[in-house]
Enzyme design. Structure first.
Site, mmCIF file in Angstrom:
data_model
loop_
_atom_site.group_PDB
_atom_site.id
_atom_site.type_symbol
_atom_site.label_atom_id
_atom_site.label_comp_id
_atom_site.label_asym_id
_atom_site.label_seq_id
_atom_site.Cartn_x
_atom_site.Cartn_y
_atom_site.Cartn_z
ATOM 1 N N LYS B 66 7.002 -2.124 8.644
ATOM 2 C CA LYS B 66 7.681 -1.320 7.621
ATOM 3 C C LYS B 66 7.025 0.057 7.546
ATOM 4 C CE LYS B 66 9.070 -1.709 2.714
ATOM 5 N NZ LYS B 66 8.887 -2.491 1.480
ATOM 6 N N SER B 141 13.240 -3.767 -0.714
ATOM 7 C CA SER B 141 13.185 -2.540 0.052
ATOM 8 C C SER B 141 12.847 -2.719 1.531
ATOM 9 C CB SER B 141 12.167 -1.592 -0.572
ATOM 10 O OG SER B 141 10.857 -2.105 -0.449
ATOM 11 N N SER B 165 10.655 -7.116 -2.701
ATOM 12 C CA SER B 165 11.013 -6.312 -1.530
ATOM 13 C C SER B 165 10.819 -6.977 -0.180
ATOM 14 C CB SER B 165 10.238 -4.985 -1.545
ATOM 15 O OG SER B 165 10.856 -4.085 -2.428
#
EC number: 6.3.5.7
Lengths: 100, 460
Positions: B66, B141, B165
Site C-alpha cells: 500500500k 482504504s 481499511s
C-alpha cells in the site's frame, strides 16, 4: 451545537487551510451534518469513566541512558535533503520579521 | 504458472522445484499486473524485475505494498497530491523485515488519500475498481491491495487499517485481510493517519499466507514506542489447532438495523458451519456498538488534524513558494489536500478547539473505554467474536456522496479498531455475485486464535 460559516472561517484559519467561498459553503453544511451525527454520544452516561488514551495501555517506554540515537536506520541528513529550500543541514524558511 | 491462484506457499514450491525462476515470475506477474491494471487501477507504481539473488524464508516472493508504507528510494504518495513526488528516505520497519526475509516489492497500491475513506474513491489519482464488478468500488482504504490480490495481479500485499481499511476492502474483493492488535506491528514508516489506531497488516488469498506475513512483520521495534513486547506465537503451527470446543460469541448488535438481509443470511450460514466444525456458539451483547462510528469520527479527525499539520510546504512534499511564510502554508495545503482530508482537518480542529474539547474529544475517549470494556466482558466467556465485516456487498462507484453514509461503512469494523483488538475478514459467500466477508475478532495479542478459527472455516 450549531456550526456556522463564522466557525468555518475561524477553524480554517487555525488549521492553515485556504477555502474558496464555495468550499466554505459546502464544508459548513457537511461538518454540521457530521457534528449532528456524532452528537448522539451525548446520550451515553460516562460519569466516573476515565478516558482511554492508549488502547493497550503500555506506559513509560524509555530508552537506556547514554543512547540518544538508538538507531542508525534514519539519517538526519536524508530527512533535511527532502526540504525544498535548505542550507547545509538546516531547512530555510522565509523571514517572518521585517527590518522596518 | 497460474497467476490467479498463486499464493506465497505456491510461489515457494514453484521456485524450489524449478517450475519457474524468480526472474520469470517477476516478468510474468509484472506484465499481467500492468495489463490488468488498465481496467482496475489497483497500482500507483510498479517495480521493474530485478535479477538479484535473495535468500530467506520469503526469498523472491512478490509482495505489493500500500502506497502509505515507505520503501526507501521509491515514491510513496499516500495517494495525495501533496506527496506526489515524495521519495521515501528510509524503509518502514515492516518493509525492512520483509526485505531481510528476501521478499521482492512488486509495486505500490492505490488507497484513499492518506487512507481516509472506505472506497478508494478519495485517491487523488483515481478510484480502484472491484475485480468482481468494475462498476463497483474495491472498498477502502486499502482498495488497491485488495483488488490486486483478488485479481491475481499480486500474490499477497500489505495494507493498513485504522477503522476497517484492511477488512472492508478484503470483504468487498473476496480476499483475506488481517488487522493485527494495535502495537503488534511497528508503525515506523507508515504514513500517520490516526496514530492511536493505525496498524499495518496482510491482505492475502489464504489464511495461511496471512499467518506467514504476520509472523515476519510483527514484533517490538525501537522506532515505535507503542509497539508491544508481547511474544509472537508460531502462527503457522497454531493454524491447525481447529475450533473444537472453542467458544464463539455472536453479538446481537452486529445483526441489527442497517445490515443487508442477504448479507446476514450468508454470515449466519458461516456461523452454523463453524458450529458444525465443533465450535460452541453463543449470543452476546456489545451494548455500545452503535456508538462506535460516532466515537471514531471524533477521535480520528482529531488525530488527523494534528498529524497532517506536518504538510506545510516547508519540510517535504509539495511546496508552493509564495510571497510570505503564511501564504506558502496556505497555498501548499490548498493545492495538496483533497476534499476528505480537508473535511477531517476542519472537523478535528473544531472538536479539539477551546470550548468544545470536553464535549467531543474527552467524551469520545470515555466512550472508547466503554466500547473496549464491552469486548473485555465478552472475552471472559468467549474465545472469538464473529459477525459481518461490512453491512453490504461492494457498492457502486459514486453511489455514496454524503460523508456520513460513507462513514457508516465502518459500522462493524470500527469497534475492533477502538478496542485495539485483532480482527480478520475472510470470504464466506456471495450475494448476487459479490463477495461477503466474515469478520473474526479476538483478544488483544491473540492473533493465533483468530487465525486458527479463520483457517478452520476456510478448510471446511
Amino acid at each position: 451545537m450549531a456550526f456556522s460559516k463564522e466557525d468555518i472561517k475561524h477553524i480554517a484559519g487555525l488549521a492553515r487551510l485556504r477555502l474558496t467561498a464555495q468550499e466554505e459553503e459546502d464544508y459548513t453544511k457537511e461538518v454540521a451534518s457530521i457534528l449532528n451525527f456524532v452528537d448522539q454520544l451525548q446520550a451515553v452516561k460516562t460519569d466516573n469513566i476515565s478516558p482511554l488514551y492508549q488502547v493497550t495501555e503500555i506506559e513509560n517506554v524509555l530508552r537506556p541512558d547514554g543512547q540518544p540515537y538508538p538507531s542508525d536506520r534514519v539519517k538526519t541528513s536524508a530527512l533535511v535533503d527532502l526540504a525544498p529550500d535548505k542550507d547545509k543541514n538546516y531547512v530555510r524558511v522565509k523571514a517572518i520579521l521585517s527590518r522596518k | 504458472m497460474e497467476l490467479a491462484n498463486l499464493t506465497i506457499k505456491r510461489v515457494q514450491a514453484g521456485l524450489s522445484t524449478g517450475e519457474f525462476t524468480a526472474t520469470e515470475l517477476q516478468q510474468e506477474l509484472g506484465d499481467f499486473a500492468r495489463q490488468k491494471d488498465k481496467d482496475l487501477h489497483a497500482f500507483l507504481s510498479f517495480s521493474d524485475p530485478e535479477a538479484q539473488i535473495r535468500e530467506g524464508s520469503l526469498a523472491n516472493v512478490p509482495i505489493a505494498v500500500k502506497d502509505n508504507i515507505l520503501i526507501a528510494g521509491g515514491k510513496t504518495t499516500a495517494a495525495s497530491k501533496i506527496l506526489e513526488n515524495y521519495v521515501a528516505p528510509y524503509d518502514a520497519t515492516a518493509i525492512s523485515r520483509l526485505r531481510v526475509a528476501g521478499a521482492w516489492f512488486q509495486g505500490k497500491t492505490n488507497l484513499d488519500e492518506f487512507a481516509m475513506g472506505a472506497s478508494t474513491e478519495n485517491s487523488a489519482f483515481g478510484a480502484t475498481r472491484n475485480p468482481h464488478d468494475p462498476t463497483r468500488v474495491a472498498g477502502g482504504s486499502s482498495g488497491g491491495s485488495a483488488a490486486a490480490v483478488a485479481s491475481g495481479q499480486a500474490v499477497a500485499a500489505l495494507g493498513s487499517d485504522t477503522g476497517g481499511s484492511i477488512r472492508l476492502p478484503a470483504s468487498f474483493c473476496g480476499v483475506v485481510g488481517l488487522k493485527p492488535t494495535y502495537g503488534r506491528v511497528s508503525r515506523h514508516g507508515l504514513i500517520a493517519m490516526a496514530s492511536s489506531f493505525d496498524q499495518i497488516g496482510p491482505i492475502t488469498k489464504t489464511v495461511e499466507d496471512a499467518a506467514i506475513l504476520l509472523a515476519i512483520i510483527a514484533g517490538q521495534d525501537e522506532l515505535d514506542a507503542t509497539s508491544a513486547l508481547q511474544p509472537i506465537e508460531d502462527y503457522e503451527v497454531r493454524l491447525r489447532e481447529g475450533v473444537v470446543g472453542k467458544r464463539i460469541g455472536v453479538p446481537t448488535e452486529f445483526f441489527a438495523e442497517g445490515l443487508d438481509p442477504a448479507v446476514a443470511k450468508v454470515v449466519k450460514k458461516a456461523i452454523t458451519e463453524l458450529e458444525a466444525l465443533g465450535a460452541r456458539v453463543g449470543e452476546i451483547t456489545l451494548p455500545h456498538t452503535k456508538y462506535a462510528v460516532p466515537t471514531y469520527y471524533i477521535l480520528v479527525p482529531s488525530e488527523v488534524s494534528a498529524n497532517v499539520a506536518r504538510y506545510d510546504g516547508i519540510k517535504y512534499g509539495l511546496s508552493v513558494q509564495s510571497e510570505n511564510l503564511l501564504d506558502t502554508y496556505l497555498d501548499s495545503r490548498a493545492q495538496g489536500f483533497g476534499a476528505e482530508v480537508r473535511r477531517r482537518i476542519i472537523l478535528g480542529t473544531y472538536v479539539l478547539s477551546s470550548g468544545y474539547f470536553e464535549a467531543y474529544y474527552a467524551k469520545a475517549q470515555k466512550v472508547r473505554r466503554l466500547i473496549k470494556e464491552d469486548f473485555d466482558k465478552a472475552f471472559e466467556n468467549f474465545d472469538v467474536i464473529v459477525g459481518p465485516t461490512a453491512p453490504t456487498p461492494a457498492f457502486k462507484i459514486g453511489e455514496k456522496s454524503d460523508p456520513v453514509s460513507m462513514y457508516l461503512q465502518d459500522i462493524y469494523t470500527a469497534p475492533a479498531s477502538l478496542a485495539g483488538i485483532p480482527a480478520i475478514s475472510i470470504p464466506c459467500g456471495q450475494v448476487e455475485g459479490l463477495p461477503v466477508g466474515l469478520q473474526i475478532m479476538g483478544r488483544q495479542f491473540d492473533e493465533a486464535t483468530v487465525l486458527a478459527t479463520a483457517y478452520a472455516y476456510e478448510q471446511r
